[in-house]
Design an enzyme around this catalytic site. Structure first.
Site, PDB file in Angstrom:
ATOM      1  N   ASP A 188      31.180  38.146  46.060  1.00  0.00           N
ATOM      2  CA  ASP A 188      30.224  38.069  44.949  1.00  0.00           C
ATOM      3  C   ASP A 188      30.977  37.653  43.692  1.00  0.00           C
ATOM      4  O   ASP A 188      31.859  38.382  43.212  1.00  0.00           O
ATOM      5  CB  ASP A 188      29.556  39.451  44.755  1.00  0.00           C
ATOM      6  CG  ASP A 188      28.446  39.433  43.712  1.00  0.00           C
ATOM      7  OD1 ASP A 188      28.222  38.366  43.075  1.00  0.00           O
ATOM      8  OD2 ASP A 188      27.783  40.479  43.533  1.00  0.00           O
ATOM      9  N   LYS A 263      17.202  42.644  43.883  1.00  0.00           N
ATOM     10  CA  LYS A 263      17.370  43.909  43.159  1.00  0.00           C
ATOM     11  C   LYS A 263      16.027  44.148  42.503  1.00  0.00           C
ATOM     12  O   LYS A 263      15.653  43.426  41.581  1.00  0.00           O
ATOM     13  CB  LYS A 263      18.452  43.781  42.085  1.00  0.00           C
ATOM     14  CG  LYS A 263      19.851  43.638  42.635  1.00  0.00           C
ATOM     15  CD  LYS A 263      20.872  43.593  41.524  1.00  0.00           C
ATOM     16  CE  LYS A 263      22.261  43.442  42.113  1.00  0.00           C
ATOM     17  NZ  LYS A 263      23.276  43.232  41.067  1.00  0.00           N
ATOM     18  N   GLY A 291      22.033  46.388  44.483  1.00  0.00           N
ATOM     19  CA  GLY A 291      21.979  47.621  43.713  1.00  0.00           C
ATOM     20  C   GLY A 291      22.485  47.446  42.297  1.00  0.00           C
ATOM     21  O   GLY A 291      23.169  46.473  41.980  1.00  0.00           O
TER      22      GLY A 291
HETATM   23  O1  OSB Z   1      26.204  41.927  41.359  1.00  0.00           O
HETATM   24  O2  OSB Z   1      25.586  43.177  42.934  1.00  0.00           O
HETATM   25  C1  OSB Z   1      26.106  43.057  41.825  1.00  0.00           C
HETATM   26  C2  OSB Z   1      27.308  46.515  40.584  1.00  0.00           C
HETATM   27  C3  OSB Z   1      27.280  46.300  39.233  1.00  0.00           C
HETATM   28  C4  OSB Z   1      26.913  45.068  38.754  1.00  0.00           C
HETATM   29  C5  OSB Z   1      26.562  44.036  39.618  1.00  0.00           C
HETATM   30  C6  OSB Z   1      26.567  44.236  40.995  1.00  0.00           C
HETATM   31  C7  OSB Z   1      26.985  45.508  41.479  1.00  0.00           C
HETATM   32  C8  OSB Z   1      27.131  45.841  42.882  1.00  0.00           C
HETATM   33  C9  OSB Z   1      26.971  47.305  43.271  1.00  0.00           C
HETATM   34  O3  OSB Z   1      27.503  45.052  43.713  1.00  0.00           O
HETATM   35  C10 OSB Z   1      25.824  47.549  44.108  1.00  0.00           C
HETATM   36  C11 OSB Z   1      25.392  49.001  44.190  1.00  0.00           C
HETATM   37  O4  OSB Z   1      24.558  49.446  43.381  1.00  0.00           O
HETATM   38  O5  OSB Z   1      25.833  49.712  45.107  1.00  0.00           O
HETATM   39 MG    MG Z   2      25.593  40.472  42.781  1.00  0.00          MG
END
Ligand code: OSB
Ligand code: MG
Length: 368
Positions: A188, A263, A291
């Protein structure tokens, strides 16, 4: 169902350790809990944002501001029979999808209680369990990353997502792939890359048999994602770029992605999340649940939505123990063998722990 009172809570949740992405560290997490009252019933929702506008343009402060100044007045003392009617009462407001989602989910919770249904039933979700992957923040070293990957695989997580940024990508992915040739592995970029400076590195990611590459380019750049997808074998998955069902339609029709991360808060709540799920299903585009480091309240809605049939890839649904000392529900969900059971009891499916909510509340506003 008449909304008689709105309460907005700002919660401060100290993180066990910062969660690091290409846009920086998330630490001292705050979130907004929305409570909607209808007579004796209370509906809970969560507008899960971050303290600074680094993931997208919203923040904890803008969510509170929008909810207090515009959304609460639009819904107070009005009668709504359906979620569609509820959403229509503030749909003239531009953007601010996370703020809207906080209110919308609280309304779903009210309706679920009134109808004696579980959230999964409300959302037309049919699966009894969901698959879970781990999202691993950027660590100080490759060795520490490998250690955590090993641990999560032993615990049964179904796929590993590595956060990457320019110059912290190819060597990392190469090392994890070398040690684990067969796991479901993805990355990511949280929009830190662009075609002008990083095309060769992005193309090199094609060598590691990745499940997908999530949001490498800018959030406002569906067109460049479509250019990149044409040059890559690895499926692109969009996260930040998809704010509305219309964005999903445009991304799919221009070939900007082959997978969508939903999300629910990023798109304004359950209604839009379900519309995106359906648009993607029509085009044979798989979706999965992302998330925002939600508490057990926000995760309750995510779990229920992720039990819909086109959520065919593992969710980002790490339990609170990976981020926080405590959850604000009495018994939080558990990840067992990389799976979470979908609650079937009426309402949220989790009991809100009033003492914990109080303990972590930094400020509270009542609007009636
Ligand atoms: O881009 O998915 C993302 C956490 C903070 C900001 C962006 C992201 C994320 C995660 C965590 O990947 C996902 C989670 O809530 O477990
Ligand atoms: Mg992401």
């Amino acid at each position: 169902m008449k909304i008689t009172k709105v309460e907005l809570l700002r919660l401060g949740l100290p993180m066990l350790h910062p969660f690091t992405t290409s846009f920086g560290e998330v630490k001292d997490k705050q979130t907004v809990i929305v409570k909607l009252y209808s007579g004796d019933l209370v509906g809970y929702g969560e507008a899960a944002s971050f303290n600074a506008p680094l993931f997208n343009e919203e923040t904890v402060d803008t969510c509170l501001y929008m909810l207090e100044t515009f959304i609460a007045p639009a819904i107070l003392n009005k009668e709504f029979k359906t979620v569609e009617e509820f959403v229509a009462s503030y749909s003239y407001l531009k953007g601010h999808y996370i703020a809207k989602a906080g209110a919308e989910f609280a309304f779903w919770h009210l309706l679920a209680q009134e109808q004696g249904k579980s959230l999964a039933e409300m959302f037309g979700a049919t699966n009894s369990e969901i698959l879970v992957g781990e999202s691993l923040g950027i660590k100080p070293s490759i060795a520490e990353t490998l250690e955590e990957v090993d641990l999560r695989l032993e615990e049964g997580y179904r796929r590993i997502k590595l956060k990457i940024k320019p110059k912290w990508d190819l060597k990392l992915v190469e090392a994890v792939r070398a040690k684990h040739p067969d796991i479901e592995l993805m990355v990511d970029g949280n929009s830190a890359y662009n075609l002008k400076d990083h095309l060769q590195d992005l193309l090199a990611l094609d060598n590691f048999n990745l499940l997908m590459i999530e949001q490498p380019l800018g959030d406002d750049d569906i067109i460049d994602h479509s250019t990149l997808q044409r040059l890559m074998r690895t499926p692109i998955c969009l996260d930040e770029s998809i704010k509305t069902p219309g964005d999903a339609r445009k991304a799919i029709s221009t070939g900007a992605c082959r997978i969508i991360n939903i999300k629910p808060v990023r798109v304004g709540g359950g209604l839009a999340a379900m519309q995106i799920h359906d648009i993607a299903a029509e085009h044979k585009i798989p979706v999965w649940n992302g998330g925002m480091l939600e508490t057990g309240i926000g995760r309750a809605f995510n779990i229920a939505l992720a039990a819909k049939p086109n959520y065919t890839l593992p969710a980002d649904m790490s339990p609170y123990q990976l981020f926080y000392e405590e959850d604000i529900v009495v018994k939080s969900f558990e990840v067992v063998d990389g799976k979470v059971q979908v609650p079937t009891e009426p309402g949220l499916g989790f009991e809100v722990d009033q003492k914990k909510v109080e303990k972590y509340t930094l400020s509270k506003k009542t609007i009636k």
